[in-house]
Motif scaffolding. Structure first.
Motif, PDB file in Angstrom:
ATOM      1  N   GLN A 150       0.825  -1.210   0.000  1.00  0.00           N
ATOM      2  CA  GLN A 150       0.000   0.000   0.000  1.00  0.00           C
ATOM      3  C   GLN A 150       0.863   1.266   0.000  1.00  0.00           C
ATOM      4  O   GLN A 150       0.558   2.217  -0.697  1.00  0.00           O
ATOM      5  CB  GLN A 150      -0.895   0.034   1.261  1.00  0.00           C
ATOM      6  CG  GLN A 150      -1.858  -1.133   1.390  1.00  0.00           C
ATOM      7  CD  GLN A 150      -3.150  -0.915   0.620  1.00  0.00           C
ATOM      8  OE1 GLN A 150      -3.218  -0.081  -0.282  1.00  0.00           O
ATOM      9  NE2 GLN A 150      -4.174  -1.680   0.962  1.00  0.00           N
ATOM     10  N   ARG A 178     -15.492  -3.041   9.692  1.00  0.00           N
ATOM     11  CA  ARG A 178     -15.602  -4.413  10.172  1.00  0.00           C
ATOM     12  C   ARG A 178     -15.303  -4.327  11.666  1.00  0.00           C
ATOM     13  O   ARG A 178     -14.452  -3.523  12.077  1.00  0.00           O
ATOM     14  CB  ARG A 178     -14.546  -5.303   9.511  1.00  0.00           C
ATOM     15  CG  ARG A 178     -14.941  -5.880   8.189  1.00  0.00           C
ATOM     16  CD  ARG A 178     -13.937  -6.893   7.669  1.00  0.00           C
ATOM     17  NE  ARG A 178     -12.573  -6.402   7.696  1.00  0.00           N
ATOM     18  CZ  ARG A 178     -11.704  -6.661   8.650  1.00  0.00           C
ATOM     19  NH1 ARG A 178     -11.998  -7.472   9.654  1.00  0.00           N
ATOM     20  NH2 ARG A 178     -10.495  -6.153   8.599  1.00  0.00           N
ATOM     21  N   LYS A 212      -9.411  -1.204  14.183  1.00  0.00           N
ATOM     22  CA  LYS A 212     -10.139  -0.074  13.595  1.00  0.00           C
ATOM     23  C   LYS A 212     -10.361   1.095  14.559  1.00  0.00           C
ATOM     24  O   LYS A 212     -10.854   2.146  14.142  1.00  0.00           O
ATOM     25  CB  LYS A 212     -11.491  -0.544  13.034  1.00  0.00           C
ATOM     26  CG  LYS A 212     -11.380  -1.603  11.931  1.00  0.00           C
ATOM     27  CD  LYS A 212     -10.789  -1.047  10.633  1.00  0.00           C
ATOM     28  CE  LYS A 212     -10.744  -2.097   9.538  1.00  0.00           C
ATOM     29  NZ  LYS A 212     -10.084  -1.616   8.316  1.00  0.00           N
ATOM     30  N   TYR A 272     -24.791  -4.414   5.688  1.00  0.00           N
ATOM     31  CA  TYR A 272     -25.840  -3.750   4.908  1.00  0.00           C
ATOM     32  C   TYR A 272     -25.507  -3.755   3.430  1.00  0.00           C
ATOM     33  O   TYR A 272     -24.335  -3.836   3.052  1.00  0.00           O
ATOM     34  CB  TYR A 272     -25.979  -2.293   5.380  1.00  0.00           C
ATOM     35  CG  TYR A 272     -26.494  -2.206   6.785  1.00  0.00           C
ATOM     36  CD1 TYR A 272     -27.850  -2.211   7.034  1.00  0.00           C
ATOM     37  CD2 TYR A 272     -25.611  -2.159   7.851  1.00  0.00           C
ATOM     38  CE1 TYR A 272     -28.328  -2.167   8.337  1.00  0.00           C
ATOM     39  CE2 TYR A 272     -26.066  -2.115   9.154  1.00  0.00           C
ATOM     40  CZ  TYR A 272     -27.437  -2.118   9.387  1.00  0.00           C
ATOM     41  OH  TYR A 272     -27.901  -2.088  10.666  1.00  0.00           O
ATOM     42  N   TYR A 284     -23.243   7.463   4.121  1.00  0.00           N
ATOM     43  CA  TYR A 284     -22.153   8.392   3.815  1.00  0.00           C
ATOM     44  C   TYR A 284     -22.716   9.778   3.453  1.00  0.00           C
ATOM     45  O   TYR A 284     -22.190  10.804   3.842  1.00  0.00           O
ATOM     46  CB  TYR A 284     -21.313   7.885   2.632  1.00  0.00           C
ATOM     47  CG  TYR A 284     -20.465   6.652   2.911  1.00  0.00           C
ATOM     48  CD1 TYR A 284     -19.836   6.461   4.134  1.00  0.00           C
ATOM     49  CD2 TYR A 284     -20.268   5.693   1.912  1.00  0.00           C
ATOM     50  CE1 TYR A 284     -19.051   5.336   4.355  1.00  0.00           C
ATOM     51  CE2 TYR A 284     -19.479   4.566   2.130  1.00  0.00           C
ATOM     52  CZ  TYR A 284     -18.875   4.392   3.350  1.00  0.00           C
ATOM     53  OH  TYR A 284     -18.088   3.288   3.566  1.00  0.00           O
ATOM     54  N   GLY A 286      -3.956  -0.725   6.462  1.00  0.00           N
ATOM     55  CA  GLY A 286      -3.199  -0.697   5.209  1.00  0.00           C
ATOM     56  C   GLY A 286      -3.564   0.533   4.396  1.00  0.00           C
ATOM     57  O   GLY A 286      -2.712   1.348   4.039  1.00  0.00           O
ATOM     58  N   ASN A 322      -7.630   1.771   4.177  1.00  0.00           N
ATOM     59  CA  ASN A 322      -8.956   2.150   4.658  1.00  0.00           C
ATOM     60  C   ASN A 322      -9.777   2.759   3.522  1.00  0.00           C
ATOM     61  O   ASN A 322      -9.669   3.926   3.177  1.00  0.00           O
ATOM     62  CB  ASN A 322      -8.954   3.104   5.857  1.00  0.00           C
ATOM     63  CG  ASN A 322     -10.351   3.120   6.490  1.00  0.00           C
ATOM     64  OD1 ASN A 322     -11.297   3.642   5.901  1.00  0.00           O
ATOM     65  ND2 ASN A 322     -10.484   2.497   7.626  1.00  0.00           N
TER      66      ASN A 322
HETATM   67  C1  GDG Z   1      -8.321  -4.524   4.018  1.00  0.00           C
HETATM   68  C2  GDG Z   1      -7.279  -3.651   4.729  1.00  0.00           C
HETATM   69  C3  GDG Z   1      -7.442  -2.018   2.854  1.00  0.00           C
HETATM   70  C4  GDG Z   1     -18.048  -2.566   5.560  1.00  0.00           C
HETATM   71  N1  GDG Z   1     -19.221  -2.852   6.137  1.00  0.00           N
HETATM   72  C5  GDG Z   1     -20.078  -3.083   5.125  1.00  0.00           C
HETATM   73  C6  GDG Z   1     -19.415  -2.920   3.915  1.00  0.00           C
HETATM   74  N2  GDG Z   1     -18.157  -2.600   4.209  1.00  0.00           N
HETATM   75  C7  GDG Z   1     -17.125  -2.362   3.194  1.00  0.00           C
HETATM   76  C8  GDG Z   1     -16.673  -0.928   3.158  1.00  0.00           C
HETATM   77  C9  GDG Z   1     -15.299  -1.073   2.517  1.00  0.00           C
HETATM   78  C10 GDG Z   1     -14.833  -2.454   3.002  1.00  0.00           C
HETATM   79  O1  GDG Z   1     -15.982  -3.133   3.476  1.00  0.00           O
HETATM   80  C11 GDG Z   1     -13.843  -2.335   4.146  1.00  0.00           C
HETATM   81  O2  GDG Z   1     -12.610  -1.937   3.606  1.00  0.00           O
HETATM   82  P1  GDG Z   1     -11.488  -1.248   4.483  1.00  0.00           P
HETATM   83  O3  GDG Z   1     -10.419  -0.800   3.571  1.00  0.00           O
HETATM   84  O4  GDG Z   1     -12.112  -0.123   5.245  1.00  0.00           O
HETATM   85  O5  GDG Z   1     -10.993  -2.320   5.537  1.00  0.00           O
HETATM   86  P2  GDG Z   1     -10.606  -3.929   5.529  1.00  0.00           P
HETATM   87  O6  GDG Z   1     -11.814  -4.765   5.411  1.00  0.00           O
HETATM   88  O7  GDG Z   1      -9.824  -4.128   6.784  1.00  0.00           O
HETATM   89  O8  GDG Z   1      -9.682  -4.135   4.235  1.00  0.00           O
HETATM   90  C12 GDG Z   1      -7.491  -2.189   4.375  1.00  0.00           C
HETATM   91  C13 GDG Z   1      -8.349  -3.004   2.156  1.00  0.00           C
HETATM   92  O9  GDG Z   1      -8.099  -4.341   2.581  1.00  0.00           O
HETATM   93  C14 GDG Z   1      -8.165  -2.960   0.639  1.00  0.00           C
HETATM   94  O10 GDG Z   1      -6.842  -3.177   0.271  1.00  0.00           O
HETATM   95  O11 GDG Z   1      -7.870  -0.704   2.556  1.00  0.00           O
HETATM   96  O12 GDG Z   1      -6.502  -1.393   4.983  1.00  0.00           O
HETATM   97  O13 GDG Z   1      -7.339  -3.846   6.134  1.00  0.00           O
HETATM   98  O14 GDG Z   1     -15.395  -1.130   1.122  1.00  0.00           O
HETATM   99  O15 GDG Z   1     -17.604  -0.165   2.415  1.00  0.00           O
HETATM  100  N3  GDG Z   1     -20.005  -3.050   2.716  1.00  0.00           N
HETATM  101  C15 GDG Z   1     -21.316  -3.397   2.704  1.00  0.00           C
HETATM  102  N4  GDG Z   1     -22.020  -3.600   3.850  1.00  0.00           N
HETATM  103  C16 GDG Z   1     -21.464  -3.454   5.077  1.00  0.00           C
HETATM  104  O16 GDG Z   1     -22.140  -3.639   6.098  1.00  0.00           O
HETATM  105  N5  GDG Z   1     -21.946  -3.527   1.517  1.00  0.00           N
END
Ligand code: GDG
Length: 474
Positions: free
Chosen positions: A192, A270, A275, A347, A356, A370, A372
């Motif tokens: 990243q 998550r 987080k 959701y 949002y 990494g 977010n």
């Molecule tokens: C890893 C790395 C890196 C969450 N709740 C719901 C939902 N989400 C979606 C969000 C977002 C995704 O999940 C979470 O992505 P993040 O990047 O915030 O975090 P990680 O899951 O830890 O991802 C991270 C990523 O990989 C990509 O390389 O950025 O640092 O840890 O898209 O919107 N989506 C839906 N319902 C939910 O309840 N539909």
């Protein structure tokens, strides 16, 4: 049938669904990586190797949406030792600044090796001569080397979605050398941030003893490996049009009505101890209890999507947050105005986009992350160039979203000041910051991320990388 482009990831890009006639079907899973790669894959007749998501499931390869899906079996024991164990209770905390204590168990390591080999074998069986194979993330760090041994003709890329820790932490791992050598099977290793690729190159030099120069690593067998940063992005246009859709507009209004005119602070994560959900709720609670924010004016909506629920640290953290939310609502809330709306569910994307859009202050406070993507998604959905982002300086996204209110998540008073400032900011100030951040997420989207990695892979430093699809070396 073999493929010229193969993705190898822990999970397949589909979820099992039950069709109206009771039979089993598959639906594309939501998620940025899947939407980023699918167009590329369809064009190239690609294949995706991954676990279907439930234990002991033996499935033959099948086609879905023009992509060949190659299921890998994980037994219940593999799920426990490889997935919940070594991946999520050893590597995950170790790579995230040891926010929780990593557990080291030799049986978990054995499972990690065993399962990585299974993924490598599946990839080897489906890749055509000279194909490009792109391996994803921390669960599969041994696959590049195992795959190279099986198929020296392949061009292999690897991408790590989470941070790569500094030597002081990585060196705790009893199997550190095997992991470094596993990754070095790739021609191109993507991270990243430059900090992560720097950590990796330094470790390879000191622990494995290879010569390095900037982002190049020179192996004794004359191969050159490149380790570089490719910050991941989102499907910005997709989020924008979702945010603009009439259904989402309508839902935004419903959410605002339900908030009864109060301004909304929002967290979406998550449910994971990295987080920083706890410190942000503490900070918000203190602002209300000390009278800086009035209960009638504000509320906090926290979406905490269930995650890794069988892993001990996750259970403990869930209890801790349940207690905090209960205490804050119990001490400070009223029938009319509960302080925190805590949603432990998952959701649809439309609901995310509506939240949002409805939120006045987005609060993203990971102890380490990494990238977010949530921070970027919030920015993409702010079509009116308003809204404030409070962002941890320890999220990869902070490198790009410099106009956010940046905070140290360990500093509760610092979070409190940032929340207050963001809440009280003038519309002009909000617009200045949001406009600049929107430019960033519009310029770098997930399609350009995937493309830049693929281009770097095709034109990599190693001699045998020059042609896109070289003949197999004898
Ligand atoms: C890893 C790395 C890196 C969450 N709740 C719901 C939902 N989400 C979606 C969000 C977002 C995704 O999940 C979470 O992505 P993040 O990047 O915030 O975090 P990680 O899951 O830890 O991802 C991270 C990523 O990989 C990509 O390389 O950025 O640092 O840890 O898209 O919107 N989506 C839906 N319902 C939910 O309840 N539909």
């Amino acid at each position: 049938m073999t493929s010229d482009l193969v993705i190898v990831a822990n999970r397949l890009p589909v979820d099992r669904i039950e069709l109206p006639d009771g039979s089993v079907g598959w639906r594309r899973s939501p998620g940025g990586l899947v939407s980023a790669l699918e167009p590329v894959m369809r064009e190239d007749g690609g294949a995706w190797v991954g676990w279907p998501g439930s234990p002991d499931e033996e499935l033959a390869p099948f086609e879905h949406d023009g992509v060949t899906l190659v299921p890998v079996v994980l037994t219940s024991e593999d799920v426990e030792e490889f997935y919940e164990g070594f991946s999520n209770a050893t590597l995950w905390p170790l790579y995230h600044d040891v926010v929780a204590k990593p557990e080291f168990h030799r049986e978990w390591w054995d499972a990690y090796v065993r399962v990585n080999r299974r993924f490598a074998e599946a990839a080897a069986s489906v890749a055509s001569e000279g194909a490009r194979v792109w391996v994803q993330d921390y669960q599969l760090q041994l696959v590049p080397q195992m795959l190279r041994e099986l198929r020296p003709d392949l061009i292999i890329g690897f991408y790590l979605h989470i941070p790569f820790p500094p030597a002081e932490l990585f060196s705790q791992l009893p199997w550190r050398r095997q992991i470094l050598e596993g990754l070095l099977g790739a021609d191109l290793i993507g991270f990243q941030l430059p900090e992560a690729s720097g950590n990796f190159v330094r470790l390879v030099r000191t622990r494995v003893g290879h010569k390095t120069h900037r982002d190049r690593i020179f192996l004794p067998d004359d191969r050159t490996v490149r380790a570089a940063a490719f910050p991941i992005a989102i499907d910005t246009a997709g989020y924008e049009s979702l945010a603009r859709s009439p259904e989402v507009e309508e839902r935004v209004q419903e959410i605002r009505d339900a908030a009864g005119g109060r301004r909304i602070f929002l967290g979406v994560d998550r449910l994971d101890y990295t987080k920083g959900i706890y410190p942000r709720l503490r900070a918000f609670g203190e602002l209300v209890s000390e009278g800086h924010l009035a209960l009638e004016d504000v509320m906090f909506v926290q979406v905490a999507t269930p995650s890794r629920e069988r892993v001990g640290e996750y259970k403990r953290m869930r209890d801790e947050i349940d207690r905090l939310v209960g205490r804050l609502n119990g001490d400070l809330g009223t029938i009319r105005y509960p302080l925190i709306s805590y949603l432990h569910s998952s959701y649809p994307r439309e609901e995310m986009a509506a939240l949002y859009r409805a939120a006045d202050v987005m609060v993203v406070t990971p102890y380490r992350d990494g990238m977010n993507l949530v921070a970027k998604e919030y920015v993409a959905c702010r079509l009116e160039e308003d809204g404030a982002l409070v962002l941890s300086e320890f999220a990869g996204a902070a490198e790009e979203l410099r106009q956010a209110w940046l905070v140290n998540p360990y500093d509760i008073n610092g979070i409190k000041s940032a929340l207050l400032e963001a809440y009280g900011a003038e519309p002009k100030e909000l617009q200045r910051r949001m406009r600049a951040m929107r430019r960033t997420v519009l310029e770098h989207d997930v399609a350009s991320w995937a493309l830049s990695f693929m281009e770097a892979l095709a034109s990599g430093p190693g001699e045998h990388l020059k042609p896109l699809r070289p003949a197999r070396k004898k």
